[in-house]
Design a protein around this motif. Structure first.
Motif, PDB file in Angstrom:
ATOM      1  N   ASP A  49      -2.981   7.612 -13.565  1.00  0.00           N
ATOM      2  CA  ASP A  49      -3.115   7.290 -12.149  1.00  0.00           C
ATOM      3  C   ASP A  49      -2.236   8.163 -11.253  1.00  0.00           C
ATOM      4  O   ASP A  49      -2.082   7.887 -10.063  1.00  0.00           O
ATOM      5  N   THR A  81      -1.880  11.847  -9.537  1.00  0.00           N
ATOM      6  CA  THR A  81      -2.693  12.992  -9.153  1.00  0.00           C
ATOM      7  C   THR A  81      -1.822  14.233  -9.020  1.00  0.00           C
ATOM      8  O   THR A  81      -0.758  14.192  -8.404  1.00  0.00           O
ATOM      9  N   TYR A  84       2.998  15.967  -7.105  1.00  0.00           N
ATOM     10  CA  TYR A  84       2.477  14.849  -7.893  1.00  0.00           C
ATOM     11  C   TYR A  84       2.663  13.566  -7.096  1.00  0.00           C
ATOM     12  O   TYR A  84       3.723  13.335  -6.498  1.00  0.00           O
ATOM     13  N   TYR A 109       1.134   9.211  -6.984  1.00  0.00           N
ATOM     14  CA  TYR A 109       0.249   8.177  -7.523  1.00  0.00           C
ATOM     15  C   TYR A 109      -1.003   8.080  -6.654  1.00  0.00           C
ATOM     16  O   TYR A 109      -0.930   8.163  -5.424  1.00  0.00           O
ATOM     17  N   ARG A 110      -2.137   7.923  -7.305  1.00  0.00           N
ATOM     18  CA  ARG A 110      -3.427   7.944  -6.596  1.00  0.00           C
ATOM     19  C   ARG A 110      -3.464   6.900  -5.476  1.00  0.00           C
ATOM     20  O   ARG A 110      -3.968   7.174  -4.385  1.00  0.00           O
ATOM     21  N   ASP A 111      -2.923   5.722  -5.730  1.00  0.00           N
ATOM     22  CA  ASP A 111      -2.926   4.680  -4.703  1.00  0.00           C
ATOM     23  C   ASP A 111      -2.129   5.088  -3.470  1.00  0.00           C
ATOM     24  O   ASP A 111      -2.439   4.678  -2.352  1.00  0.00           O
ATOM     25  N   LEU A 153      -2.072   7.900  -2.078  1.00  0.00           N
ATOM     26  CA  LEU A 153      -2.847   8.794  -1.215  1.00  0.00           C
ATOM     27  C   LEU A 153      -3.491   8.032  -0.066  1.00  0.00           C
ATOM     28  O   LEU A 153      -3.876   8.632   0.939  1.00  0.00           O
TER      29      LEU A 153
END
Length: 301
Positions: free
Chosen positions: A160, A162, A273, A275-277, A279
């Motif tokens: 998770d 990115t 880098y 965490y996707r959340d 974004l």
């Protein structure tokens, strides 16, 4: 659990003095007001109003709730305003962890653009070399982390997280200006086999050892430091040569050192880098966008 709509309606009933008056102010029908007040009374478990003739009177519980209602609605209004500020980038805080050469180049450029476009967004700047910087991201100590890798080295990150590629940074050799090879535009690593070396962080040192091993020699490393200013000072004093990322060259503060490109070219990859959340958080997304923009201006430099 109170429904905020019911509290708002209750406050208007108390302020207006009747269900019908509250209905006119709020644009509801009177039966709708009645139903909301019944629902609120069920939620609190006791009557809030009584009828005295044609007049409506607050019970003791209703009087107590009326005192709290204005505070509750004021807090809700303040919370809504604060959430709008976050969403519209009028405020926000982002913890950014970068490595030294990025913190002296890419990061200031990105934060300059951020300050002009979104002055309310604050950035807490941390500094750490990879892979420790990635560990800090995974431990929740930062929101965005910057890291570099060398060819053949891949970061192990959770699914998770990115990776956002920013740029490829060419490696150079830092020499004293009086060094015989300083007259060349580019140098070969093999030409420096007999030199004393100043190594950088553990990851950079490992890459130096690997590159030299590919050419059949072991570099004579006399000093190791991840402080670029210390590296420059040691080189300026003729105590050794160093492998230095081109990203740092514009910030060289000493006149007795120079950077020369390696031939054949050697590069490191610089990425952000997150965490996707994260974004989806406006402040985090806009800081990342500014980092990409700053990196794009350096591509090809």
């Amino acid at each position: 659990m109170f429904d905020s709509r019911h509290i708002r309606t209750f406050h208007e009933v108390v302020t207006s003095g009747s269900y019908s008056a509250a209905a006119r102010v709020l644009g509801y029908t009177q039966p709708a007001i009645t139903q909301q007040m019944k629902a609120l009374e069920r939620a609190v478990g006791t009557p809030l109003f009584t009828r005295v003739g044609r007049k409506m009177q607050l019970t003791e519980a209703g009087t107590s709730l009326a005192r709290h209602a204005e505070t509750i609605l004021g807090s809700l209004s303040e919370a809504q305003a604060q959430m709008k500020a976050y969403a519209r980038l009028r405020t926000g805080r982002v913890r950014l962890c970068g490595f030294p050469s990025a913190n002296v180049t890419l990061v200031p450029e990105a934060l300059s653009g951020l300050a002009k476009q979104h002055p309310g967004v604050q950035v807490e700047l941390l500094e750490c070399e990879p892979p420790e910087s990635l560990h800090r991201l995974q431990q929740g100590e930062c929101d965005i982390t910057l890291a570099f890798t060398y060819p053949g080295l891949h970061e192990e990150v959770p699914d998770d997280v990115t990776e956002v590629r920013l740029l490829e940074d060419q490696l150079t050799v830092l020499l004293p200006t009086g060094h015989p090879l300083a007259r060349r535009r580019a140098v070969q690593l093999a030409d420096l086999a007999e030199e004393r070396w100043i190594a950088g962080c553990p990851r950079c040192r490992a890459n130096l050892l690997h590159e030299c091993a590919e050419l059949g020699f072991v570099p004579d490393i006399r000093f190791a430091t991840d402080d670029n200013l210390v590296v420059q000072s040691l080189v300026a004093q003729g105590l050794g040569v160093a492998m230095m990322p081109a990203l740092v060259l514009p910030s060289l503060s000493l006149t007795r050192v120079c950077g020369r490109a390696l031939e054949p070219a050697a590069r490191r990859h610089i990425s952000a880098y997150v965490y996707r959340d994260h974004l989806r958080i406006p402040a985090t997304a806009v800081v990342l966008a500014q980092l990409r923009e700053a990196a794009s201006r350096r591509i090809g430099c």
